[in-house]
Design a protein around this motif. Structure first.
Motif, PDB file in Angstrom:
ATOM      1  N   UNK A 218       0.844  -1.009  -0.002  1.00  0.00           N
ATOM      2  CA  UNK A 218       0.076  -0.043  -0.099  1.00  0.00           C
ATOM      3  C   UNK A 218       0.867   1.285   0.126  1.00  0.00           C
ATOM      4  N   UNK A 219       0.305   2.185  -0.776  1.00  0.00           N
ATOM      5  CA  UNK A 219       1.138   3.577  -0.846  1.00  0.00           C
ATOM      6  C   UNK A 219       0.441   4.418  -0.197  1.00  0.00           C
ATOM      7  N   UNK A 220       0.941   5.292   0.670  1.00  0.00           N
ATOM      8  CA  UNK A 220       0.454   6.429   1.203  1.00  0.00           C
ATOM      9  C   UNK A 220       1.129   7.670   1.012  1.00  0.00           C
ATOM     10  N   UNK A 221       0.440   8.905   1.206  1.00  0.00           N
ATOM     11  CA  UNK A 221       0.974  10.042   1.084  1.00  0.00           C
ATOM     12  C   UNK A 221       2.050  10.420   2.260  1.00  0.00           C
ATOM     13  N   UNK A 222       2.491  11.793   2.411  1.00  0.00           N
ATOM     14  CA  UNK A 222       3.253  12.238   3.400  1.00  0.00           C
ATOM     15  C   UNK A 222       2.391  12.349   4.774  1.00  0.00           C
ATOM     16  N   UNK A 223       3.223  12.558   5.855  1.00  0.00           N
ATOM     17  CA  UNK A 223       2.593  12.478   7.056  1.00  0.00           C
ATOM     18  C   UNK A 223       3.242  14.036   7.511  1.00  0.00           C
ATOM     19  N   UNK A 224       2.326  14.728   8.307  1.00  0.00           N
ATOM     20  CA  UNK A 224       2.571  16.075   8.555  1.00  0.00           C
ATOM     21  C   UNK A 224       2.898  16.309  10.189  1.00  0.00           C
ATOM     22  N   UNK A 225       2.501  15.540  10.958  1.00  0.00           N
ATOM     23  CA  UNK A 225       2.754  15.753  12.531  1.00  0.00           C
ATOM     24  C   UNK A 225       3.054  14.554  13.155  1.00  0.00           C
ATOM     25  N   UNK A 226       3.604  14.746  14.689  1.00  0.00           N
ATOM     26  CA  UNK A 226       4.102  14.106  15.480  1.00  0.00           C
ATOM     27  C   UNK A 226       3.222  12.728  15.685  1.00  0.00           C
ATOM     28  N   UNK A 227       2.053  13.305  15.871  1.00  0.00           N
ATOM     29  CA  UNK A 227       0.634  12.332  16.303  1.00  0.00           C
ATOM     30  C   UNK A 227       0.537  11.375  15.093  1.00  0.00           C
ATOM     31  N   UNK A 228       0.519  11.899  13.874  1.00  0.00           N
ATOM     32  CA  UNK A 228       0.178  11.402  12.671  1.00  0.00           C
ATOM     33  C   UNK A 228       1.263  10.152  12.341  1.00  0.00           C
ATOM     34  N   UNK A 229       2.538  10.430  12.701  1.00  0.00           N
ATOM     35  CA  UNK A 229       3.661   9.682  12.687  1.00  0.00           C
ATOM     36  C   UNK A 229       3.630   8.468  13.627  1.00  0.00           C
ATOM     37  N   UNK A 230       3.186   8.902  14.773  1.00  0.00           N
ATOM     38  CA  UNK A 230       2.971   7.735  16.067  1.00  0.00           C
ATOM     39  C   UNK A 230       2.100   6.855  15.592  1.00  0.00           C
ATOM     40  N   UNK A 231       0.909   7.319  14.766  1.00  0.00           N
ATOM     41  CA  UNK A 231      -0.125   6.367  14.291  1.00  0.00           C
ATOM     42  C   UNK A 231       0.487   5.566  13.496  1.00  0.00           C
ATOM     43  N   UNK A 232       1.242   5.950  12.612  1.00  0.00           N
ATOM     44  CA  UNK A 232       1.699   5.171  11.507  1.00  0.00           C
ATOM     45  C   UNK A 232       2.751   4.057  12.278  1.00  0.00           C
ATOM     46  N   UNK A 233       3.561   4.487  13.150  1.00  0.00           N
ATOM     47  CA  UNK A 233       4.518   3.285  13.602  1.00  0.00           C
ATOM     48  C   UNK A 233       3.572   2.407  14.259  1.00  0.00           C
ATOM     49  N   UNK A 234       2.380   2.747  14.999  1.00  0.00           N
ATOM     50  CA  UNK A 234       1.835   1.837  15.728  1.00  0.00           C
ATOM     51  C   UNK A 234       1.260   0.796  14.904  1.00  0.00           C
ATOM     52  N   UNK A 235       1.149   0.842  13.552  1.00  0.00           N
ATOM     53  CA  UNK A 235       0.608  -0.322  12.534  1.00  0.00           C
ATOM     54  C   UNK A 235       1.967  -1.073  12.159  1.00  0.00           C
ATOM     55  N   UNK A 236       3.214  -0.460  12.121  1.00  0.00           N
ATOM     56  CA  UNK A 236       4.331  -1.315  11.759  1.00  0.00           C
ATOM     57  C   UNK A 236       5.126  -2.131  12.796  1.00  0.00           C
ATOM     58  N   UNK A 237       5.344  -3.203  12.169  1.00  0.00           N
ATOM     59  CA  UNK A 237       5.994  -4.373  12.807  1.00  0.00           C
ATOM     60  C   UNK A 237       7.665  -4.107  12.646  1.00  0.00           C
ATOM     61  N   UNK A 238       7.975  -3.877  11.394  1.00  0.00           N
ATOM     62  CA  UNK A 238       9.462  -4.036  11.012  1.00  0.00           C
ATOM     63  C   UNK A 238       9.916  -2.628  10.176  1.00  0.00           C
ATOM     64  N   UNK A 239      10.469  -1.609  10.554  1.00  0.00           N
ATOM     65  CA  UNK A 239      10.640  -0.628   9.884  1.00  0.00           C
ATOM     66  C   UNK A 239      11.982  -0.796   8.858  1.00  0.00           C
ATOM     67  N   UNK A 240      11.611  -0.260   7.832  1.00  0.00           N
ATOM     68  CA  UNK A 240      12.943  -0.765   6.714  1.00  0.00           C
ATOM     69  C   UNK A 240      13.637   0.542   6.281  1.00  0.00           C
ATOM     70  N   UNK A 241      14.863   0.380   6.067  1.00  0.00           N
ATOM     71  CA  UNK A 241      15.799   1.385   5.604  1.00  0.00           C
ATOM     72  C   UNK A 241      16.529   1.224   4.417  1.00  0.00           C
TER      73      UNK A 241
END
Length: 244
Positions: A218-241
């Motif tokens: 799934x492709x999503x747009x940009x995030x703009x706040x700490x709160x939005x970032x926190x919600x995104x990270x809550x859904x992710x189990x493995x963060x990739x770089x």
């Protein structure tokens, strides 16, 4: 006024931007400059040297040794360093701009920028190593990048494992490698969420082609706040770089 044709790859010392730097530094009376990207700010550094304003540098890429910025040649392969310009002329030619004289001048100006800084900082061991390979006399201090404090969020239980990418949509970020690797996994209970700012529309089209009809991606747009970032990270189990 149109910038010189070598502007994207050189450390420009004279011209309109240098004149602007002179006026700005004289007006604002700065005590210290912090340089994080000398690609287009070199005129300010040269003016600071002239007027005696101290400055420090935080290295954020390889531009001091690579005019392609990311140590990737035109075939998108990792370069092991300029080797006195031999590698540049062979792997990254710029017709009518890059030649031995250009590279010699560029190298001297880059060394001057680094050597006269009050401090040079690198956020990674590899970046420090590669800069030292070309400029062994430059003292570089290793200071890892900081992190943003986010509100703690409970991690929900779910039936699938979610991989995630957060960042810009550009080829140097390696999202295409992530998608290719992800699609090799046949497990249906995995997801890939891609969040970030669109930097290259052509690259996005390439990524959509690689993802194909894989509904796990799934492709999503940009995030703009700490709160939005926190919600995104809550859904992710493995963060990739996957940056290359």
């Amino acid at each position: 006024k149109k910038p010189p044709k070598e502007f994207p790859w050189a450390f420009i010392e004279k011209g309109p931007l240098r004149n602007f730097a002179e006026r700005m530094l004289e007006k604002e009376k700065y005590n210290l400059l912090h340089v994080t990207h000398p690609m287009r700010t070199a005129p300010f550094v040269f003016e600071a040297q002239k007027t005696g304003i101290p400055y420090l540098i935080t290295l954020t890429d390889y531009f001091t040794i690579c005019y392609e910025i990311q140590l990737l040649n035109l075939k998108k392969r990792l370069c092991q360093g300029p080797e006195g310009g031999k590698t540049c002329l062979r792997d990254c030619p710029k017709s009518g701009v890059v030649n031995k004289e250009f590279l010699l001048k560029r190298n001297k100006r880059a060394h001057r920028i680094l050597s006269q800084a009050q401090a040079v900082v690198s956020p990674s061991k590899f970046l420090k190593k590669m800069i030292h390979k070309t400029y062994p006399d430059i003292s570089i201090r290793l200071i890892p990048l900081g992190s943003v404090s986010l509100p703690r969020q409970p991690h929900p239980r779910k039936k699938y494992l979610t991989f995630g990418y957060l960042g810009g949509f550009h080829s140097i970020k390696g999202i295409h490698i992530l998608i290719q690797a992800f699609r090799k996994i046949r497990n249906k209970n995995i997801r890939l969420e891609i969040h970030g700012n669109l930097l290259s529309r052509e690259y996005l089209v390439e990524l959509l082609g690689l993802a194909g009809e894989d509904r796990r991606i799934a492709f999503h747009g940009r995030y703009s706040s700490k709160e939005e970032l926190a919600e995104i990270l809550k859904r992710i189990d493995v963060l990739c770089f996957p940056s290359i």
